[in-house]
Design a protein around this motif. Structure first.
Motif, mmCIF file in Angstrom:
data_model
loop_
_atom_site.group_PDB
_atom_site.id
_atom_site.type_symbol
_atom_site.label_atom_id
_atom_site.label_comp_id
_atom_site.label_asym_id
_atom_site.label_seq_id
_atom_site.Cartn_x
_atom_site.Cartn_y
_atom_site.Cartn_z
ATOM 1 N N SER A 93 5.533 -1.231 -1.071
ATOM 2 C CA SER A 93 4.410 -1.114 -0.144
ATOM 3 C C SER A 93 3.217 -1.887 -0.672
ATOM 4 C CB SER A 93 4.019 0.349 0.064
ATOM 5 O OG SER A 93 3.493 0.899 -1.129
ATOM 6 N N LYS B 290 -1.140 -2.370 0.219
ATOM 7 C CA LYS B 290 -2.210 -1.667 0.925
ATOM 8 C C LYS B 290 -3.441 -2.543 1.168
ATOM 9 C CE LYS B 290 -0.571 2.461 -1.453
ATOM 10 N NZ LYS B 290 -0.837 3.479 -2.484
ATOM 11 N N ALA C 27 -1.353 -0.139 5.805
ATOM 12 C CA ALA C 27 -0.409 -0.480 4.738
ATOM 13 C C ALA C 27 0.867 -1.034 5.351
ATOM 14 C CB ALA C 27 -0.081 0.756 3.900
ATOM 15 N N ILE D 42 4.972 -1.561 4.557
ATOM 16 C CA ILE D 42 6.120 -1.167 3.734
ATOM 17 C C ILE D 42 7.273 -2.104 4.057
ATOM 18 C CG2 ILE D 42 7.793 0.652 3.227
ATOM 19 C CD1 ILE D 42 5.614 2.669 4.043
ATOM 20 N N THR E 207 1.924 1.513 8.365
ATOM 21 C CA THR E 207 1.536 2.917 8.304
ATOM 22 C C THR E 207 0.078 3.024 7.851
ATOM 23 O OG1 THR E 207 2.096 3.256 5.968
ATOM 24 C CG2 THR E 207 3.881 3.536 7.569
ATOM 25 N N ILE F 230 -2.655 3.964 5.116
ATOM 26 C CA ILE F 230 -2.610 3.847 3.659
ATOM 27 C C ILE F 230 -2.303 5.196 3.013
ATOM 28 C CG2 ILE F 230 -4.042 3.457 1.612
ATOM 29 C CD1 ILE F 230 -5.344 1.148 3.093
ATOM 30 N N SER G 178 1.444 5.843 2.826
ATOM 31 C CA SER G 178 2.384 4.805 2.384
ATOM 32 C C SER G 178 3.225 5.236 1.184
ATOM 33 C CB SER G 178 1.639 3.506 2.078
ATOM 34 O OG SER G 178 0.715 3.678 1.027
#
Length: 456
Positions: free
Chosen positions: A304, A306, A386, A388, A432, A434, A437
């Motif tokens: 991930s 951010k 974020a 992933i 998503t 943060i 995540s």
């Protein structure tokens, strides 16, 4: 032939240098060595590259730099004296450092590049001195003398293809060849650096130029792991992965290996072995071409990142308006902003950015111009974003991968803003919040690795 690159942590002080020397001596096929600048020796220590940046800024701002300069000198003296290198040779490096402010540079960017590059430049000279003193014949490969040519931005250089042929001329050199990483020489005969971490790039370029059988990259971890160990304790090490898996995962935060560094190796099919300087007998992780690669798991890794922002635009019948996206791209171009992804619907468009490109002024101006040109019904910025990445060659043969990824997230009420499956079928990207995540990464990892789902 093996090209072997050592990172900053591997060359931080005398004891680390000794580990490097032992590795070089243990295999006669290790004929080309690429070095980074000395890294941190302990928690709270400062990398030599960071000291050099401070040194450069103090020179630019006409500030006293004596303390910073002495800290840099101390680092190299400590290493040299650990091996009883002749003081006269060490003083040659000290003179190089002292002379930097007296050089003439076209602008501050060229000054900064030259100062930053000294860490690798001097460390390669130091290793060459030490090897020769230990009666291991070694040759310092000065980028100016060997024709290590680069083009483009002076602080984000790109390789000049002529460099490969220039390096190839040295393939039959009998001594250990010691290359400084991180920089090359541009058409103006000035030093230009790769992006930060660029010694990995140098290693890959040297491997291609010398037509190496293997590119070894020694660092401070035993292998590349399937997930960040700071997110999941004791994750599974990756034994073998493909070039493109590494590229996809590097994008989302796999920081062990510089993602751009893979490209020269990809172009000629040289395998890469990531290993630990402190445990060189461990197998590490092999990075190989995808042809003939047989995956043993559905996914290889999950990562991930951010550092993203998103711009959400809603306009009724957006899909019917010719040139809508083109207008936005022209505005972004005006402000020098590139986008990462642009998922869309019939009335909606989300543009995802690396937020390091943005500041309050740019955001304000882009917003104003888009509103004036396109009159959206809604426009809002999402700073809590974020990405992933779930990556694996095995995903191509598993029709239920997305379900296995999504279900544990929805069961745990994690909102998903975006789902994007790559055309290669080896990656799925999620957007998503943060705050969600790390939890999402843990759930995905657990669903694929803790349950030990294998492909048969």
């Amino acid at each position: 032939m093996k090209v072997t690159k050592f990172g900053g942590s591997s060359l931080a002080n005398g004891p680390q240098f000794q580990k490097v020397i032992n590795i070089i001596k243990s295999d006669p096929d290790r004929r080309a060595i690429v070095v980074s600048a000395p890294g941190t020796r302990f928690k709270g220590d400062i990398k030599v590259t960071d000291l050099l940046i401070e040194y450069a800024n103090q020179v630019i701002n006409h500030e006293d730099f004596s303390d910073t300069l002495n800290q840099i000198i101390d680092r190299y003296q400590e290493i040299g004296r650990s091996f009883h290198v002749d003081e006269q040779q060490i003083n040659q490096l000290v003179t190089q450092l002292n002379d930097l402010p007296n050089q003439s540079f076209p602008d501050t960017a060229h000054l900064m590049s030259t100062f930053k590059a000294q860490g690798e430049f001097m460390n390669a000279q130091m290793l060459t001195m030490i090897l020769n003193q230990l009666e291991i014949p070694a040759k310092f490969m000065d980028p100016k003398q060997i024709g290590f040519k680069v083009t483009g931005n002076v602080e984000d250089a790109q390789i000049n293809p002529a460099t490969y042929e220039n390096i190839r001329k040295f393939r039959d050199v009998k001594e250990k060849m010691v290359f400084p990483g991180f920089f090359g020489i541009n058409d103006d005969n000035q030093i230009a650096t790769f992006s930060r971490g660029g010694s990995d790039i140098t290693g890959s370029i040297v491997a291609r130029g010398l037509q190496a059988d293997l590119y070894e990259n020694f660092t401070d971890v035993n292998a590349i792991y399937s997930v960040d160990p700071r997110v999941v304790k004791n994750p599974k090490a990756i034994d073998v992965m493909t070039y493109r898996e590494m590229r996809e995962l590097s994008y989302a935060g796999f920081s062990v290996f510089h993602d751009e560094a893979i490209i020269p190796a990809i172009q000629v099919g040289i395998p890469i072995n990531v290993k630990n300087t402190s445990a060189p007998d461990l197998p590490g992780t092999m990075i190989v071409p995808e042809n003939k690669f047989q995956p043993t798991r559905v996914i290889t890794g999950v990562a991930s990142a951010k550092h993203f922002s998103a711009l959400y635009i809603h306009r009724y019948l957006l899909n019917k308006q010719v040139g809508f996206t083109l207008t936005i791209l022209k505005i972004l171009y005006k402000y020098g902003v590139s986008y990462e992804h642009m998922p869309s619907g019939i009335d909606d468009l989300t543009i995802i950015f690396d937020k390091t490109q943005l500041n309050d002024h740019i955001v304000k101006e882009i917003t104003k111009e888009i509103k004036a040109a396109l009159h959206p019904d809604q426009l809002r910025w999402i700073n809590d974003y974020a990405i992933i990445m779930i990556v694996g060659e095995g995903m191509q043969s598993d029709n239920h991968t997305i379900e296995k990824i999504i279900r544990p997230l929805t069961d745990n009420e994690i909102s998903i803003h975006m789902i994007n499956e790559g055309a290669s079928k080896i990656s799925v990207m999620l957007g998503t919040d943060i705050k969600d995540s790390d939890k999402a990464v843990k759930l995905i990892y657990r669903n694929f690795f803790d349950n030990n789902r294998l492909i048969y």
